[in-house]
Write a protein that holds these residues in place. Structure first.
Motif, PDB file in Angstrom:
ATOM      1  N   ARG A  13       0.831  -1.208   0.000  1.00  0.00           N
ATOM      2  CA  ARG A  13       0.000   0.000   0.000  1.00  0.00           C
ATOM      3  C   ARG A  13       0.867   1.260   0.000  1.00  0.00           C
ATOM      4  O   ARG A  13       0.526   2.275  -0.623  1.00  0.00           O
ATOM      5  CB  ARG A  13      -0.934  -0.007   1.207  1.00  0.00           C
ATOM      6  N   LEU A  14       1.990   1.217   0.695  1.00  0.00           N
ATOM      7  CA  LEU A  14       2.845   2.393   0.739  1.00  0.00           C
ATOM      8  C   LEU A  14       3.492   2.647  -0.617  1.00  0.00           C
ATOM      9  O   LEU A  14       3.614   3.799  -1.059  1.00  0.00           O
ATOM     10  CB  LEU A  14       3.907   2.227   1.828  1.00  0.00           C
ATOM     11  N   GLU A  15       3.886   1.591  -1.308  1.00  0.00           N
ATOM     12  CA  GLU A  15       4.457   1.762  -2.641  1.00  0.00           C
ATOM     13  C   GLU A  15       3.400   2.316  -3.596  1.00  0.00           C
ATOM     14  O   GLU A  15       3.689   3.146  -4.466  1.00  0.00           O
ATOM     15  CB  GLU A  15       5.005   0.426  -3.141  1.00  0.00           C
ATOM     16  N   TYR A  16       2.172   1.874  -3.432  1.00  0.00           N
ATOM     17  CA  TYR A  16       1.061   2.386  -4.228  1.00  0.00           C
ATOM     18  C   TYR A  16       0.871   3.878  -3.971  1.00  0.00           C
ATOM     19  O   TYR A  16       0.700   4.675  -4.910  1.00  0.00           O
ATOM     20  CB  TYR A  16      -0.196   1.601  -3.862  1.00  0.00           C
ATOM     21  N   ALA A  17       0.933   4.288  -2.704  1.00  0.00           N
ATOM     22  CA  ALA A  17       0.751   5.709  -2.373  1.00  0.00           C
ATOM     23  C   ALA A  17       1.865   6.568  -2.968  1.00  0.00           C
ATOM     24  O   ALA A  17       1.606   7.664  -3.490  1.00  0.00           O
ATOM     25  CB  ALA A  17       0.722   5.886  -0.850  1.00  0.00           C
ATOM     26  N   ARG A  18       3.091   6.091  -2.940  1.00  0.00           N
ATOM     27  CA  ARG A  18       4.200   6.860  -3.525  1.00  0.00           C
ATOM     28  C   ARG A  18       3.982   7.070  -5.026  1.00  0.00           C
ATOM     29  O   ARG A  18       4.229   8.167  -5.551  1.00  0.00           O
ATOM     30  CB  ARG A  18       5.520   6.134  -3.276  1.00  0.00           C
ATOM     31  N   PRO A  77      -2.390  13.479  -5.410  1.00  0.00           N
ATOM     32  CA  PRO A  77      -2.039  13.609  -3.989  1.00  0.00           C
ATOM     33  C   PRO A  77      -3.195  13.286  -3.052  1.00  0.00           C
ATOM     34  O   PRO A  77      -2.971  12.811  -1.931  1.00  0.00           O
ATOM     35  CB  PRO A  77      -1.600  15.070  -3.863  1.00  0.00           C
ATOM     36  N   GLY A  78      -4.439  13.554  -3.460  1.00  0.00           N
ATOM     37  CA  GLY A  78      -5.570  13.253  -2.595  1.00  0.00           C
ATOM     38  C   GLY A  78      -5.678  11.768  -2.294  1.00  0.00           C
ATOM     39  O   GLY A  78      -5.837  11.351  -1.146  1.00  0.00           O
ATOM     40  N   ARG A  79      -5.583  10.945  -3.340  1.00  0.00           N
ATOM     41  CA  ARG A  79      -5.648   9.497  -3.149  1.00  0.00           C
ATOM     42  C   ARG A  79      -4.406   8.993  -2.426  1.00  0.00           C
ATOM     43  O   ARG A  79      -4.480   8.092  -1.582  1.00  0.00           O
ATOM     44  CB  ARG A  79      -5.774   8.828  -4.508  1.00  0.00           C
ATOM     45  N   ALA A  80      -3.236   9.578  -2.733  1.00  0.00           N
ATOM     46  CA  ALA A  80      -2.001   9.183  -2.045  1.00  0.00           C
ATOM     47  C   ALA A  80      -2.114   9.441  -0.549  1.00  0.00           C
ATOM     48  O   ALA A  80      -1.698   8.621   0.282  1.00  0.00           O
ATOM     49  CB  ALA A  80      -0.805   9.933  -2.630  1.00  0.00           C
ATOM     50  N   ARG A  81      -2.662  10.591  -0.183  1.00  0.00           N
ATOM     51  CA  ARG A  81      -2.846  10.913   1.237  1.00  0.00           C
ATOM     52  C   ARG A  81      -3.748   9.878   1.907  1.00  0.00           C
ATOM     53  O   ARG A  81      -3.480   9.418   3.024  1.00  0.00           O
ATOM     54  CB  ARG A  81      -3.460  12.303   1.376  1.00  0.00           C
ATOM     55  N   GLU A 103       3.972   8.191   7.179  1.00  0.00           N
ATOM     56  CA  GLU A 103       3.649   9.535   7.658  1.00  0.00           C
ATOM     57  C   GLU A 103       4.256  10.600   6.752  1.00  0.00           C
ATOM     58  O   GLU A 103       3.639  11.651   6.496  1.00  0.00           O
ATOM     59  CB  GLU A 103       4.135   9.701   9.102  1.00  0.00           C
ATOM     60  N   LEU A 104       5.456  10.337   6.241  1.00  0.00           N
ATOM     61  CA  LEU A 104       6.093  11.306   5.352  1.00  0.00           C
ATOM     62  C   LEU A 104       5.418  11.347   3.981  1.00  0.00           C
ATOM     63  O   LEU A 104       5.266  12.415   3.386  1.00  0.00           O
ATOM     64  CB  LEU A 104       7.581  10.977   5.193  1.00  0.00           C
ATOM     65  N   VAL A 105       5.016  10.179   3.468  1.00  0.00           N
ATOM     66  CA  VAL A 105       4.289  10.162   2.189  1.00  0.00           C
ATOM     67  C   VAL A 105       2.974  10.923   2.343  1.00  0.00           C
ATOM     68  O   VAL A 105       2.596  11.734   1.481  1.00  0.00           O
ATOM     69  CB  VAL A 105       4.036   8.710   1.730  1.00  0.00           C
ATOM     70  N   ARG A 106       2.274  10.673   3.437  1.00  0.00           N
ATOM     71  CA  ARG A 106       1.024  11.404   3.684  1.00  0.00           C
ATOM     72  C   ARG A 106       1.281  12.899   3.822  1.00  0.00           C
ATOM     73  O   ARG A 106       0.534  13.732   3.297  1.00  0.00           O
ATOM     74  CB  ARG A 106       0.345  10.869   4.947  1.00  0.00           C
ATOM     75  N   GLY A 115       1.674  19.801  16.297  1.00  0.00           N
ATOM     76  CA  GLY A 115       2.917  19.765  17.057  1.00  0.00           C
ATOM     77  C   GLY A 115       4.122  20.034  16.170  1.00  0.00           C
ATOM     78  O   GLY A 115       4.102  19.784  14.970  1.00  0.00           O
ATOM     79  N   THR A 116       5.178  20.517  16.788  1.00  0.00           N
ATOM     80  CA  THR A 116       6.359  20.935  16.020  1.00  0.00           C
ATOM     81  C   THR A 116       7.134  19.763  15.448  1.00  0.00           C
ATOM     82  O   THR A 116       7.915  19.935  14.508  1.00  0.00           O
ATOM     83  CB  THR A 116       7.299  21.764  16.907  1.00  0.00           C
ATOM     84  N   GLU A 117       6.951  18.553  15.999  1.00  0.00           N
ATOM     85  CA  GLU A 117       7.731  17.405  15.535  1.00  0.00           C
ATOM     86  C   GLU A 117       6.918  16.451  14.673  1.00  0.00           C
ATOM     87  O   GLU A 117       7.373  15.365  14.345  1.00  0.00           O
ATOM     88  CB  GLU A 117       8.324  16.664  16.734  1.00  0.00           C
ATOM     89  N   ASN A 118       5.713  16.842  14.299  1.00  0.00           N
ATOM     90  CA  ASN A 118       4.905  16.023  13.410  1.00  0.00           C
ATOM     91  C   ASN A 118       5.524  16.005  12.012  1.00  0.00           C
ATOM     92  O   ASN A 118       6.045  17.027  11.545  1.00  0.00           O
ATOM     93  CB  ASN A 118       3.479  16.602  13.359  1.00  0.00           C
ATOM     94  N   PRO A 119       5.511  14.869  11.312  1.00  0.00           N
ATOM     95  CA  PRO A 119       6.090  14.820   9.958  1.00  0.00           C
ATOM     96  C   PRO A 119       5.511  15.869   9.015  1.00  0.00           C
ATOM     97  O   PRO A 119       6.225  16.400   8.153  1.00  0.00           O
ATOM     98  CB  PRO A 119       5.759  13.404   9.492  1.00  0.00           C
ATOM     99  N   LEU A 120       4.224  16.165   9.144  1.00  0.00           N
ATOM    100  CA  LEU A 120       3.615  17.181   8.295  1.00  0.00           C
ATOM    101  C   LEU A 120       4.246  18.548   8.556  1.00  0.00           C
ATOM    102  O   LEU A 120       4.577  19.291   7.617  1.00  0.00           O
ATOM    103  CB  LEU A 120       2.104  17.225   8.554  1.00  0.00           C
ATOM    104  N   THR A 121       4.425  18.876   9.831  1.00  0.00           N
ATOM    105  CA  THR A 121       5.060  20.148  10.186  1.00  0.00           C
ATOM    106  C   THR A 121       6.488  20.201   9.675  1.00  0.00           C
ATOM    107  O   THR A 121       6.936  21.217   9.121  1.00  0.00           O
ATOM    108  CB  THR A 121       5.041  20.334  11.706  1.00  0.00           C
ATOM    109  N   LEU A 122       7.229  19.106   9.849  1.00  0.00           N
ATOM    110  CA  LEU A 122       8.633  19.091   9.415  1.00  0.00           C
ATOM    111  C   LEU A 122       8.741  19.208   7.896  1.00  0.00           C
ATOM    112  O   LEU A 122       9.655  19.871   7.389  1.00  0.00           O
ATOM    113  CB  LEU A 122       9.305  17.806   9.904  1.00  0.00           C
ATOM    114  N   THR A 123       7.833  18.572   7.171  1.00  0.00           N
ATOM    115  CA  THR A 123       7.854  18.672   5.708  1.00  0.00           C
ATOM    116  C   THR A 123       7.635  20.116   5.263  1.00  0.00           C
ATOM    117  O   THR A 123       8.375  20.650   4.415  1.00  0.00           O
ATOM    118  CB  THR A 123       6.771  17.766   5.104  1.00  0.00           C
ATOM    119  N   ALA A 124       6.612  20.757   5.821  1.00  0.00           N
ATOM    120  CA  ALA A 124       6.331  22.147   5.446  1.00  0.00           C
ATOM    121  C   ALA A 124       7.448  23.074   5.923  1.00  0.00           C
ATOM    122  O   ALA A 124       7.807  24.039   5.229  1.00  0.00           O
ATOM    123  CB  ALA A 124       4.993  22.580   6.050  1.00  0.00           C
ATOM    124  N   THR A 125       8.019  22.793   7.091  1.00  0.00           N
ATOM    125  CA  THR A 125       9.107  23.628   7.603  1.00  0.00           C
ATOM    126  C   THR A 125      10.327  23.558   6.695  1.00  0.00           C
ATOM    127  O   THR A 125      10.971  24.575   6.418  1.00  0.00           O
ATOM    128  CB  THR A 125       9.486  23.187   9.027  1.00  0.00           C
TER     129      THR A 125
END
Length: 918
Positions: free
Chosen positions: A667-672, A680-684, A709-712, A750-760
């Motif tokens: 499933r993760l390879e499919y999302a990538r 991106p919507g379906r990947a998320r 989490e990083l792919v999402r 939170g500051t250490e969430n993968p989403l926050t780190l990606t955008a940062t």
């Protein structure tokens, strides 16, 4: 003489006394305590004060019941008190019981008549004595009033502590117990770590002290005890790998969660998460670490967070660790030696006790020597004179050797088996399969103090085994033990990490079984997320010349995990040559192709495996899902994500039932691939399903969960940036919007969430488009440290950040440093993303430019840029900016060195602002 039984149930004592008065029965302390007792009684308090207990008298049941039935214990804690074992016993029992009521200092009151507090223990009591200074007629009423207030504030008697010592003859070592407790609960000290180390010579009682502390002070650890070890028989270089397996077994049992695949740092983080969530202190006991460990190893033993306390035992040797309390455990004191000796032979008078003290002085109070000597003379009718004891050995090895010589035949065989195996617990059922009935033999060894038995396992005293190994050759015992071990491992019986240690030791003395014993060891380390150790075991297997195709494939597989792609490809080819049957051919070919793909050698991988096999999936079984994920990855690495999506869609539904991590891998390879095809919507959604499944299974710290989490996060950021890309020329507005987006994520997740780190990371890189390389370098470096700590080092996000750091150095004209950073990024990006992924293409171009500008190898710079430019022309999803950059880079690497300054007329092309926000 034994310590009291630590396993008795809690009894709720009657509320009989207000105050238990603990004080030495010796002048001048005795007179002061008598005045205090009289004043407390006159103040209407019910007081119990023990009668004098001789050094060799038992703690009476009356005293134990009085402590449990008292509301507070008042200790007249002069410098004399720690020298009285009865006082130490009373104080320890009361303190252990008081832990259940909150702050022990509210129930154990310390009256310190001396100057200074160095003699007070533990740290909780030493920090704030209840009453300080000599007791006089003037201040006695104040003392009584303070005690009355403490008593009035209690809600009942202390009660017996969980696992409290009961009346008996404790050997002692209370100062060492208090030293351990003060190290683990340092009170008001600042900068202290919750770590205690007990070290000493073999057989001196380190493990016994640690176990006694864990039992006596169990109320201080409502979260329980996590025990690992012993490890003393391992080389220092092997220690962490064995600690990893031992901690994994303890964690799986404690958490009821599958912890396979978690490397040591992720496993430690998972345990720390769960312990912190429960908010109950836990004792982590790491028993018998090898001598010679570097100080930095200690940090790998300590769980992060505030709720874990770590107690380490180890052999003598320097351990230069800052802020760690070390207790050097010497032999028993003369009084303690007499008590231990009396366990087997009671001295009848003062003369015999004096003789035992002299013998204890000769043997430095070594517990094993004392116990063995006492057992030797237990049935002799002669008095224990100096002549009798002088004739007996005063060194522990010789005392043990003499004791082994008088064992029964079956007991001697059991010791010989212990010497063949590793010095870790042995299941009695396993020993019985090797030797036959051993119940009486095990009981004999336990009686003589050579071993202990617990929960169906026999644990030999380490020094006993060291002595036994100097005896006659074991004959066919290793081969017999090997056969039983192999059957237990195949049936998954018993404590697997201990069985694997036994197998590793037996493999050295049973050459005919060596390879068969080593295979499950390599598999265990690989499954636990330690490919480096698995690779070392595979190397030993292959060096024997008995390696099969499966052995070479296994070696190649762990080498891929270690980044040794050339070695992996070589071993996979060996596996192909040795393959017997289609299954082995398929496994070896797939592994060879994966190693070549990691190197970016797609043509050779295609020739070796992918072209002849195509996308034909196996009909069913685990291999179907394993091959589907691998084939889809191969398509994605080659820039064919649509082919990967088409391959995986038919197996997605059935892959939900795939075992272990296979369903997540598919499933993760499919999302990538969905992300790369502009969905991106379906990947998320798909990556989110992988994250949810891992969290539901308690595997939120698994590396696959972090990847999901990083792919999402990439997909969510791509969706949220859709509006920003509508106005790409407004760099300042785009950079501000990115920073605002990152701050919004931080507030929500939170500051250490993968989403926050990606955008940062994207916001940090956007500073490059604004011409602020120094600021960009500072914030990117800080973000990288958070990514390393939270997610680990091998992630596309980290390499994206390091690429940005390289761009910053380039803008600062520090081209040599830029080239170093990009060299560290390129190979992992090829492995994770493929040669034609936009991020990899940009790294290839930028590295070629940096090499040219830093006067590096011009031929390599040209090859990098020309190769990337060719791939840019054919790769899907390449932006116009990256295509323009490829054309400009081709001109840059061909300019003569004297015209390098002319490059800055195309600076916006070489470091386009678009790279900061795309």
């Amino acid at each position: 003489m034994t310590d009291p039984d630590p396993g008795l149930p809690v009894t709720r004592a009657a509320d009989r006394f207000d105050v238990f008065l603990c004080s030495p029965r010796a002048a001048p302390d005795d007179a002061a305590a008598e005045r205090i007792e009289e004043a407390l009684l006159a103040g209407g308090l019910r007081v119990f004060r023990p009668a004098r207990i001789d050094d060799f008298d038992k703690i009476t049941g009356e005293i134990a019941e009085a402590i449990a039935g008292s509301r507070v214990l008042l200790a007249c804690y002069s410098r004399l008190l720690p020298t009285r074992y009865a006082c130490q016993w009373e104080l320890t029992a009361a303190f252990a019981a008081a832990r259940r009521h909150g702050d022990p200092a509210d129930r154990v009151l310390v009256l310190n008549p001396e100057s200074g507090t160095a003699h007070l223990a533990p740290a909780e009591l030493a920090g704030t004595p209840f009453f300080t200074g000599p007791v006089t007629t003037a201040n006695l009423p104040d003392l009584v009033a303070k005690v009355r207030r403490k008593v009035a504030a209690t809600d009942g008697p202390l009660g017996a502590p969980t696992g409290a010592p009961v009346p008996g003859r404790p050997v002692g070592r209370y100062p060492a117990l208090w030293a351990v407790h003060s190290a683990l609960f340092p009170g008001g000290t600042t900068g202290a770590r919750p770590v205690a180390v007990v070290r000493g010579l073999p057989g001196v009682g380190k493990t016994a002290l640690a176990e006694r502390y864990a039992a006596l002070f169990r109320d201080a650890f409502p979260g329980g005890v996590i025990r690992t070890g012993p490890f003393g028989h391992h080389d220092p270089d092997d220690f962490l790998a064995q600690f990893h397996l031992g901690l994994a077994r303890a964690a799986a049992r404690r958490l009821g969660t599958d912890v396979s695949g978690l490397d040591l740092d992720r496993l430690r983080a998972l345990l720390a998460d769960r312990i912190g969530a429960a908010r109950e202190k836990v004792l982590v006991l790491v028993d018998d670490v090898p001598a010679g460990l570097p100080p930095a190893v200690l940090d790998r033993l300590v769980l992060p967070g505030d709720h874990a306390r770590t107690l380490v035992t180890g052999r003598s040797g320097p351990w230069a660790a800052a802020n760690v309390d070390i207790t050097d455990l010497a032999g028993l004191t003369p009084e303690e030696s007499v008590r231990l000796f009396s366990e087997f032979r009671e001295p009848s008078d003062d003369a015999e006790r004096a003789a035992v003290r002299r013998f204890a002085d000769r043997c430095d109070g070594h517990p094993i020597t004392l116990r063995a000597t006492a057992f030797t003379v237990r049935h002799r009718s002669r008095a224990l004179t100096g002549e009798v004891l002088d004739a007996l050995p005063d060194t522990a090895p010789q005392a043990v050797r003499d004791l082994l010589a008088v064992l029964g035949g079956q007991a001697r065989e059991l010791v010989r088996l212990g010497a063949v195996l590793a010095p870790v617990p042995i299941p009695l059922a396993l020993a019985s399969e090797v030797l036959g009935g051993i119940e009486d033999a095990a009981a004999e060894l336990v009686t003589r103090g050579l071993a202990t038995e617990n929960a169906g396992e026999l644990r030999f005293q380490a020094l006993t085994l060291e002595v036994a190994r100097t005896g006659p050759a074991p004959g066919d015992l290793p081969a017999r033990a090997a056969e039983v071990l192999l059957s237990w491992l195949a049936a998954d019986r018993g404590p697997r990490d201990f069985l694997l240690q036994h197998a590793r030791v037996v493999a050295e003395s049973a050459p005919a079984h060596r390879v068969r014993l080593l295979r499950p060891i390599a598999a265990a380390h690989e499954a636990q997320g330690d490919p480096a150790t698995a690779g070392e075991i595979h190397a030993v297997i292959l060096s024997t010349g008995e390696g099969t195709s499966a052995d070479y494939t296994g070696a190649a597989r762990v080498e891929i995990a270690c980044g040794l792609y050339a070695e992996a490809a070589g071993h996979a080819r060996e596996a192909l040559a040795l393959a017997d049957g289609d299954a082995e051919l398929h496994a070896a070919g797939l592994t060879a192709a994966q190693a070549l793909d990691c190197q970016g050698d797609y043509a050779e991988a295609d020739r070796t495996f992918w072209r002849p096999n195509g996308d034909r999936l196996p009909e069913d079984g685990e291999e179907r899902y394993r091959f589907a994920a691998a084939a889809a990855l191969a398509h994605r690495l080659r820039g064919r994500p649509r082919d990967a999506v088409a391959l995986l869609e038919p197996v997605l539904a059935e892959a939900r039932d795939a075992p272990g991590e296979l369903a997540a891998a598919v499933r993760l390879e499919y999302a990538r691939s969905l992300q790369l095809t502009g969905q991106p919507g379906r990947a998320r959604e798909v990556a989110g399903e992988v994250v949810t499944a891992h969290h539901a299974a308690g595997r939120e710290r698994h590396a696959r969960c972090a990847e999901a989490e990083l792919v999402r996060a990439d997909a969510m950021v791509a969706l949220d940036l859709a509006d920003l890309r509508a106005a790409p020329a407004d760099w300042e507005r785009s950079a501000a919007a990115l920073r605002e987006l990152a701050e919004g994520y931080a507030r929500r997740y939170g500051t250490e969430n993968p989403l926050t780190l990606t955008a940062t990371g994207l916001a940090d890189r956007a500073l490059l488009a604004l011409g602020q390389p120094k600021r960009a370098l500072a914030v990117l470096s800080a973000t990288e440290q958070v990514v390393l700590r939270v997610l680990g080092g091998d992630h596309p996000l980290r390499y994206r950040i390091r690429h940005g750091m390289g761009l910053a150095h380039g803008q600062l004209r520090e081209f040599g440093r830029q080239a170093e950073l990009l060299e560290s990024v390129l190979e992992p990006q090829i492995r994770l993303l493929g040669r034609t992924h936009p991020e990899t293409l940009e790294s290839r171009l930028d590295l070629g430019i940096a090499l040219a500008l830093s006067d590096g190898p011009r031929r390599r710079a040209t090859e990098l840029v020309d190769g990337a430019a060719r791939d840019v022309a054919d790769a899907p999803g390449v932006s116009t900016e990256l295509a323009a950059k490829a054309q400009a880079a081709k001109q840059v690497v061909r300019l003569p060195q004297p015209f390098v300054s002319a490059l800055f007329t195309v600076e916006r092309v070489i470091w386009p602002g678009r790279a900061g926000v795309s």
